[in-house]
Structures are given as C-alpha cells and as structure tokens.
Design a protein around this motif. Sequence first.
Motif, PDB file in Angstrom:
ATOM      1  N   GLU A 119      43.314  12.288  -4.828  1.00 32.69           N
ATOM      2  CA  GLU A 119      42.835  11.123  -5.588  1.00 32.69           C
ATOM      3  C   GLU A 119      43.986  10.371  -6.245  1.00 32.69           C
ATOM      4  N   TRP A 120      45.135  11.026  -6.418  1.00 31.81           N
ATOM      5  CA  TRP A 120      46.321  10.363  -6.979  1.00 31.81           C
ATOM      6  C   TRP A 120      47.356  10.049  -5.909  1.00 31.81           C
ATOM      7  N   SER A 121      47.564  10.976  -5.001  1.00 31.04           N
ATOM      8  CA  SER A 121      48.657  10.813  -4.037  1.00 31.04           C
ATOM      9  C   SER A 121      48.345   9.822  -2.930  1.00 31.04           C
ATOM     10  N   ASP A 122      47.064   9.576  -2.675  1.00 30.51           N
ATOM     11  CA  ASP A 122      46.672   8.688  -1.583  1.00 30.51           C
ATOM     12  C   ASP A 122      46.496   7.256  -2.085  1.00 30.51           C
ATOM     13  N   LYS A 123      47.486   6.758  -2.789  1.00 26.23           N
ATOM     14  CA  LYS A 123      47.454   5.405  -3.363  1.00 26.23           C
ATOM     15  C   LYS A 123      48.750   4.680  -3.002  1.00 26.23           C
ATOM     16  N   PRO A 124      48.736   3.356  -3.069  1.00 23.68           N
ATOM     17  CA  PRO A 124      49.993   2.607  -2.877  1.00 23.68           C
ATOM     18  C   PRO A 124      50.956   2.899  -4.030  1.00 23.68           C
ATOM     19  N   PRO A 125      52.250   2.738  -3.826  1.00 25.34           N
ATOM     20  CA  PRO A 125      53.227   3.014  -4.886  1.00 25.34           C
ATOM     21  C   PRO A 125      53.269   1.886  -5.930  1.00 25.34           C
ATOM     22  N   VAL A 126      52.292   1.902  -6.818  1.00 26.49           N
ATOM     23  CA  VAL A 126      52.191   0.901  -7.887  1.00 26.49           C
ATOM     24  C   VAL A 126      52.075   1.610  -9.235  1.00 26.49           C
ATOM     25  N   VAL A 127      52.287   0.868 -10.305  1.00 25.50           N
ATOM     26  CA  VAL A 127      52.196   1.418 -11.660  1.00 25.50           C
ATOM     27  C   VAL A 127      50.738   1.762 -11.965  1.00 25.50           C
ATOM     28  N   ALA A 128      50.538   2.940 -12.528  1.00 21.44           N
ATOM     29  CA  ALA A 128      49.207   3.414 -12.885  1.00 21.44           C
ATOM     30  C   ALA A 128      48.659   2.652 -14.090  1.00 21.44           C
ATOM     31  N   SER A 129      47.350   2.451 -14.093  1.00 21.23           N
ATOM     32  CA  SER A 129      46.699   1.816 -15.247  1.00 21.23           C
ATOM     33  C   SER A 129      46.996   2.590 -16.521  1.00 21.23           C
ATOM     34  N   ALA A 130      46.998   3.915 -16.425  1.00 24.48           N
ATOM     35  CA  ALA A 130      47.263   4.750 -17.611  1.00 24.48           C
ATOM     36  C   ALA A 130      48.643   4.454 -18.201  1.00 24.48           C
ATOM     37  N   ALA A 131      49.628   4.208 -17.339  1.00 29.31           N
ATOM     38  CA  ALA A 131      50.975   3.893 -17.818  1.00 29.31           C
ATOM     39  C   ALA A 131      50.986   2.540 -18.545  1.00 29.31           C
ATOM     40  N   ILE A 132      50.255   1.579 -18.023  1.00 26.01           N
ATOM     41  CA  ILE A 132      50.203   0.261 -18.664  1.00 26.01           C
ATOM     42  C   ILE A 132      49.471   0.343 -20.002  1.00 26.01           C
ATOM     43  N   ILE A 133      48.396   1.107 -20.049  1.00 29.21           N
ATOM     44  CA  ILE A 133      47.670   1.269 -21.316  1.00 29.21           C
ATOM     45  C   ILE A 133      48.561   1.956 -22.350  1.00 29.21           C
ATOM     46  N   ARG A 134      49.322   2.957 -21.926  1.00 28.13           N
ATOM     47  CA  ARG A 134      50.267   3.623 -22.833  1.00 28.13           C
ATOM     48  C   ARG A 134      51.267   2.622 -23.408  1.00 28.13           C
ATOM     49  N   LEU A 135      51.767   1.736 -22.564  1.00 26.33           N
ATOM     50  CA  LEU A 135      52.724   0.723 -23.024  1.00 26.33           C
ATOM     51  C   LEU A 135      52.059  -0.294 -23.954  1.00 26.33           C
ATOM     52  N   CYS A 136      50.797  -0.620 -23.699  1.00 29.40           N
ATOM     53  CA  CYS A 136      50.060  -1.516 -24.596  1.00 29.40           C
ATOM     54  C   CYS A 136      49.909  -0.876 -25.972  1.00 29.40           C
ATOM     55  N   GLU A 137      49.605   0.417 -25.998  1.00 28.55           N
ATOM     56  CA  GLU A 137      49.542   1.121 -27.282  1.00 28.55           C
ATOM     57  C   GLU A 137      50.904   1.100 -27.962  1.00 28.55           C
ATOM     58  N   GLN A 138      51.966   1.295 -27.177  1.00 30.25           N
ATOM     59  CA  GLN A 138      53.316   1.316 -27.731  1.00 30.25           C
ATOM     60  C   GLN A 138      53.670   0.004 -28.418  1.00 30.25           C
ATOM     61  N   VAL A 139      53.393  -1.126 -27.784  1.00 31.05           N
ATOM     62  CA  VAL A 139      53.764  -2.408 -28.381  1.00 31.05           C
ATOM     63  C   VAL A 139      52.994  -2.639 -29.685  1.00 31.05           C
ATOM     64  N   CYS A 140      51.736  -2.210 -29.740  1.00 30.42           N
ATOM     65  CA  CYS A 140      50.948  -2.340 -30.972  1.00 30.42           C
ATOM     66  C   CYS A 140      51.490  -1.421 -32.063  1.00 30.42           C
TER      67      CYS A 140
END
Length: 161
Positions: free
Chosen positions: A49-70
Amino acid sequence: MKATRIPSPRSFRFGKPRRLSLAETGTTHTISYLTKPSDCVQESGPGREWSDKPPVVASAAIIRLCEQVCMQALLAVTPHGHCSLGNGQQFEHSGPVVIGAEIRLTARCVKAQGSYSRWQVTVLDAHGRVGTGWMAFVIVSKTTFETREVAPKYAALAQRG
C-alpha cells in the motif's frame, strides 16, 4: 457592610472572563523546504500500500510541514514552560510534489482566542498550489498537560503489563 468588587467591563465577554489571545489574527509565517527522499510516500510504511506508488511526497509529510510552519509562528508568543499542540486540522493535498522540489508553505492566523489559534495554510511548488487547509493549535503548560493528560495514559499502559 461588605464591599463588593465589580470587575472591569473589559474582563468579561458574554458573561465569561476574557483572556488575552496569545496569537494575533493576521500573523503570517512562510518557510521554504527542499523535499527529500525521506518525504517520499514509498518511505511512509511497509507493505504494498506504500511501496506501489509513484515517487512523490507523501501527504503525511506535507501535513507535518504545515504543522511546522504554524508552530514556528507560535514560538514567538509561547510563554516559557508552554508548548503548542495541534487540536484540529483539515487539509486538501491537491497535486503531486516530486522529490527534490522546493515547496513554499505559508500559515496565516485567521482566529486567535486565548490559547487557541487557527491557521490557514497554503503549499506551493514551482507549478502552483499543491495543498491548502487549516490547522488549529492550543498553547498549554507542558508540565500540566503531561501530568493531567499524558501520565494517566502511561500509567494505564503499565498496568496492562
């Protein structure tokens, strides 16, 4: 006859004491971030479910960064011995971000009341907007939170063995 202290009209709002807001509505904070291989969706967990994806940034990583900026924006108003904790979010990841791309994250405080703040977040890459949403935070006494909220949960885990 006993004197009665009458509170200032400024200290009450709708019959409740009014607390000063720690954050300020309109405050904006922006960061730039160069995405890394560790942000890739394929690195998010074991299994197909994780490995069979295109090599793109995960939504979880973007949400983590959104929390970081706040949270970085909140550092300026967080008293010593306190910390900001997320208590709500809604986020739409609307486009892919490739590994190695630079993204720009902006948080703008849209509501500030006492220790609570809500932030509108926007994420852009070189091709446009790739995410938007909101994050909500409360600023709490770290010691009080750990004592009242965290310690009882660890105690319950320890009892289970």
